[in-house]
Enzyme design. Structure first.
Site, mmCIF file in Angstrom:
data_model
loop_
_atom_site.group_PDB
_atom_site.id
_atom_site.type_symbol
_atom_site.label_atom_id
_atom_site.label_comp_id
_atom_site.label_asym_id
_atom_site.label_seq_id
_atom_site.Cartn_x
_atom_site.Cartn_y
_atom_site.Cartn_z
ATOM 1 N N ASP A 240 0.744 -1.280 -0.061
ATOM 2 C CA ASP A 240 -0.111 -0.001 -0.113
ATOM 3 C C ASP A 240 0.729 1.475 -0.142
ATOM 4 O O ASP A 240 1.541 1.370 1.027
ATOM 5 C CB ASP A 240 -0.781 -0.030 1.236
ATOM 6 C CG ASP A 240 -2.071 1.042 1.194
ATOM 7 O OD1 ASP A 240 -2.071 1.732 0.461
ATOM 8 O OD2 ASP A 240 -2.958 0.933 2.075
ATOM 9 N N HIS A 341 -9.950 -0.991 -6.998
ATOM 10 C CA HIS A 341 -9.760 0.427 -6.176
ATOM 11 C C HIS A 341 -8.824 1.206 -6.888
ATOM 12 O O HIS A 341 -8.948 2.354 -7.127
ATOM 13 C CB HIS A 341 -9.129 0.046 -4.733
ATOM 14 C CG HIS A 341 -8.742 0.944 -3.826
ATOM 15 N ND1 HIS A 341 -9.757 1.631 -3.445
ATOM 16 C CD2 HIS A 341 -7.634 1.493 -3.512
ATOM 17 C CE1 HIS A 341 -9.163 2.741 -2.540
ATOM 18 N NE2 HIS A 341 -7.649 2.562 -2.594
HETATM 19 C C1 LIG Z 1 -10.122 8.836 -0.793
HETATM 20 C C2 LIG Z 1 -9.028 8.272 -1.035
HETATM 21 C C3 LIG Z 1 -8.361 7.099 -0.708
HETATM 22 C C4 LIG Z 1 -8.849 6.127 0.403
HETATM 23 C C5 LIG Z 1 -10.130 6.603 1.515
HETATM 24 C C6 LIG Z 1 -8.252 5.018 0.484
HETATM 25 C C7 LIG Z 1 -8.426 3.717 1.060
HETATM 26 C C8 LIG Z 1 -7.753 2.529 1.295
HETATM 27 N N1 LIG Z 1 -7.018 2.112 0.301
HETATM 28 C C9 LIG Z 1 -6.415 1.043 0.480
HETATM 29 C C10 LIG Z 1 -5.499 0.120 -0.156
HETATM 30 C C11 LIG Z 1 -4.672 0.483 -1.268
HETATM 31 N N2 LIG Z 1 -5.002 1.769 -2.131
HETATM 32 C C12 LIG Z 1 -4.356 1.665 -3.145
HETATM 33 C C13 LIG Z 1 -4.010 2.800 -3.949
HETATM 34 C C14 LIG Z 1 -4.652 4.103 -3.962
HETATM 35 N N3 LIG Z 1 -5.589 4.448 -3.068
HETATM 36 C C15 LIG Z 1 -6.213 5.705 -3.223
HETATM 37 C C16 LIG Z 1 -7.007 6.532 -2.591
HETATM 38 C C17 LIG Z 1 -7.534 6.146 -1.373
HETATM 39 N N4 LIG Z 1 -7.518 5.011 -0.494
HETATM 40 C C18 LIG Z 1 -5.338 6.216 -4.210
HETATM 41 C C19 LIG Z 1 -5.300 7.425 -4.908
HETATM 42 C C20 LIG Z 1 -4.564 5.141 -4.851
HETATM 43 C C21 LIG Z 1 -3.691 5.287 -6.044
HETATM 44 C C22 LIG Z 1 -4.439 4.838 -7.240
HETATM 45 C C23 LIG Z 1 -3.452 4.690 -8.372
HETATM 46 O O1 LIG Z 1 -3.265 6.022 -9.030
HETATM 47 O O2 LIG Z 1 -2.827 3.869 -8.795
HETATM 48 C C24 LIG Z 1 -3.325 0.407 -3.087
HETATM 49 C C25 LIG Z 1 -2.549 0.031 -4.395
HETATM 50 C C26 LIG Z 1 -1.117 0.407 -4.139
HETATM 51 C C27 LIG Z 1 -0.813 1.797 -4.213
HETATM 52 O O3 LIG Z 1 -0.820 2.478 -5.283
HETATM 53 O O4 LIG Z 1 -0.845 2.493 -3.016
HETATM 54 C C28 LIG Z 1 -4.040 -0.204 -2.207
HETATM 55 C C29 LIG Z 1 -3.689 -1.559 -1.774
HETATM 56 C C30 LIG Z 1 -7.013 0.738 1.759
HETATM 57 C C31 LIG Z 1 -6.761 -0.784 2.368
HETATM 58 C C32 LIG Z 1 -7.932 1.740 2.079
HETATM 59 C C33 LIG Z 1 -8.641 1.678 3.473
HETATM 60 C C34 LIG Z 1 -8.561 1.135 4.430
HETATM 61 FE FE LIG Z 2 -6.322 3.162 -1.510
#
Ligand SMILES: C=CC1=C(C)c2cc3[nH]c(cc4nc(cc5[nH]c(cc1n2)c(C)c5CCC(=O)O)C(CCC(=O)O)=C4C)c(C)c3C=C
Ligand SMILES: [Fe+2]
Length: 433
Positions: A240, A341
């Site tokens: 993440d 996601h």
């Molecule tokens: C509003 C914004 C976001 C929330 C709330 C959010 C919660 C959340 N995310 C994960 C796990 C992962 N998120 C990943 C990517 C990712 N997440 C957000 C935004 C929020 N996440 C963005 C902008 C992105 C990048 C998207 C992209 O352009 O590729 C990933 C993938 C790996 C990474 O890029 O970080 C994971 C895994 C959880 C578990 C969670 C709430 C508990």
């Molecule tokens: Fe996320």
């Protein structure tokens, strides 16, 4: 690789943290300067040298000796690689604490944070000695102002429109007692005792002027736990943080920080060099999640669980393989599903909206039904929440496969002013305006 600032001079960061910062960015991250920081060995400027020759004290390990300067153009604790421990606390001003009381509190807090970041005892109180044997351990302290503090301090005219309350999102289950707050303090360190000591010190220094409203503790990977610095995993087991904006990359500063000429960007001048922090406590429905097949888990996020590679990548793809949202499987289905996601959250799906995520895992025991009370203390920094968290969360709340496994329980939005000079204090431009 210096980040020259006429008021505060260059900020330095230790060699170990710089290498850690490379993470996914790898050598490119270093070449780009990881936020423009100067490369310096903390052992030459931190508590490791305090024992000096003949003091009888052994040198601290690299981890304890690493120091992140408190003073700089931006507050520390935003662009630095994540430390292993987080204490997040919101404070409310006590009755009768107006602007003079807030000024004196921010002065005391800034002086203490600056000292502790260098591994020195905090001034202004008898130290409890909890962190006595440790070095600064990359301690960072980051201060934010909630919207509610402005009226209490007679600063309504200075309230940024960017601090308007976050809209309600479908499926939010917010516990109001654990939301918002006049002041927000993020303490991070690579040693749990150092982090606790810093937070406790700041709470003691607030006595009579501000009292804790809520407090949460989080954790991430400990440095050295993996053979090389890697993006950490969350409690769902996913890597993440991969597609975070990279310090030094084009657009990073404008995504994360209010520019120096803040008014030209529609922001109050006191927010120059600042950022906005969105804080969300997001519980994970881990008992349900852990029953899902690996295939479903991967399609829910859009990345492989083992190495974080995007599902659009072919054989040999890795975490750093570019995401291709237009790729199809041989059966004609989208390689990254429509509700994955990373598709729903991507800047490309949200008119360019982006943020710097810096979240920590939490585990607070078990709920009455036996399920873990655990999840993510989601923290995101951005120059304007309306071009960052708000549109992305609106979209996620409507159509994100991951949302079925999450419950948003607490929320806050805070204005994080720019960093302080060595002679000043955080929030000075606001409080002396
Ligand atoms: C509003 C914004 C976001 C929330 C709330 C959010 C919660 C959340 N995310 C994960 C796990 C992962 N998120 C990943 C990517 C990712 N997440 C957000 C935004 C929020 N996440 C963005 C902008 C992105 C990048 C998207 C992209 O352009 O590729 C990933 C993938 C790996 C990474 O890029 O970080 C994971 C895994 C959880 C578990 C969670 C709430 C508990
Ligand atoms: Fe996320």
């Amino acid at each position: 690789m210096t980040d020259e600032d006429s008021t505060t001079g260059p900020r330095t960061v230790s060699r170990r943290r710089l290498l850690g910062a490379a993470g996914v960015g790898g050598a490119a991250g270093i070449a780009l300067g990881v936020g423009g920081y100067a490369l310096a060995d903390a052992r030459s400027n931190s508590a490791a040298t305090q024992g000096g020759s003949g003091s009888g004290r052994a040198a601290l390990t690299s981890l304890g000796a690493d120091a992140v300067p408190f003073h700089g153009t931006h507050q520390a604790g935003i662009v630095e690689p994540m430390q292993s421990t987080l204490h997040a606390t919101a404070f409310d001003l006590t009755a009768g604490t107006g602007r003079p009381g807030l000024v004196s509190l921010m002065k005391r807090w800034s002086a203490a944070a600056g000292a502790m970041a260098e591994g020195r005892k905090p001034p202004g109180l008898t130290d409890d000695q909890v962190a006595l044997d440790a070095g600064p351990s990359s301690l960072t302290v980051t201060f934010g102002f909630g919207a509610s503090v402005f009226a209490k301090a007679g600063l309504t005219a200075q309230l940024p429109s960017q601090l308007a309350p976050l809209p309600p999102f479908p499926e939010d289950r917010l516990d109001r007692a654990r939301c918002d707050g006049d002041l927000w303090v993020q303490v991070c360190a690579d040693d749990p005792l150092v982090a606790y000591h810093a937070m406790r010190t700041l709470q003691r220094l607030a006595a009579g002027q501000a009292a804790p409203r809520w407090q949460m503790t989080g954790f991430s990977r400990a440095p050295g736990a993996t053979p090389k610095p890697m993006t950490a995993r969350n409690l769902m087991g996913q890597i993440d943080g991969t597609n975070n904006p990279k310090p030094g990359s084009s657009g990073f500063d404008t995504t994360v920080f209010v520019p120096g000429n803040a008014t030209a960007a529609g922001q109050p001048s006191w927010m120059a060099g600042g950022s906005y922090a969105v804080f969300r406590r997001i519980r994970m429905l881990l008992d349900t999640w852990d029953q899902q097949s690996l295939d479903l888990q991967q399609r829910t996020v859009g990345r492989r669980k083992d190495n974080g590679a995007p599902l659009s990548g072919g054989p040999g793809s890795t975490e750093t393989t570019t995401v291709d949202l237009d790729a199809f499987n041989s059966d004609g289905s989208l390689a990254i599903p429509g509700d994955a996601h990373i598709r729903v959250a991507a800047a490309a799906s949200n008119q360019g909206a982006a943020m710097l995520r810096r979240g920590y895992s939490y585990h607070d025991g078990y709920r009455p039904d036996g399920a873990p009370d655990a999840g993510l203390l989601f923290i995101a920094f951005q120059a304007d929440p309306m071009n960052g968290f708000v549109p992305v969360q609106r979209k996620l709340a409507r159509g994100d496969a991951l949302s079925r496994f999450l419950v948003h329980e607490s929320s806050g939005l805070y204005a994080v002013p720019g960093g302080a000079s060595a002679a000043g204090y955080v929030g000075q431009a606001l409080l002396e305006s």
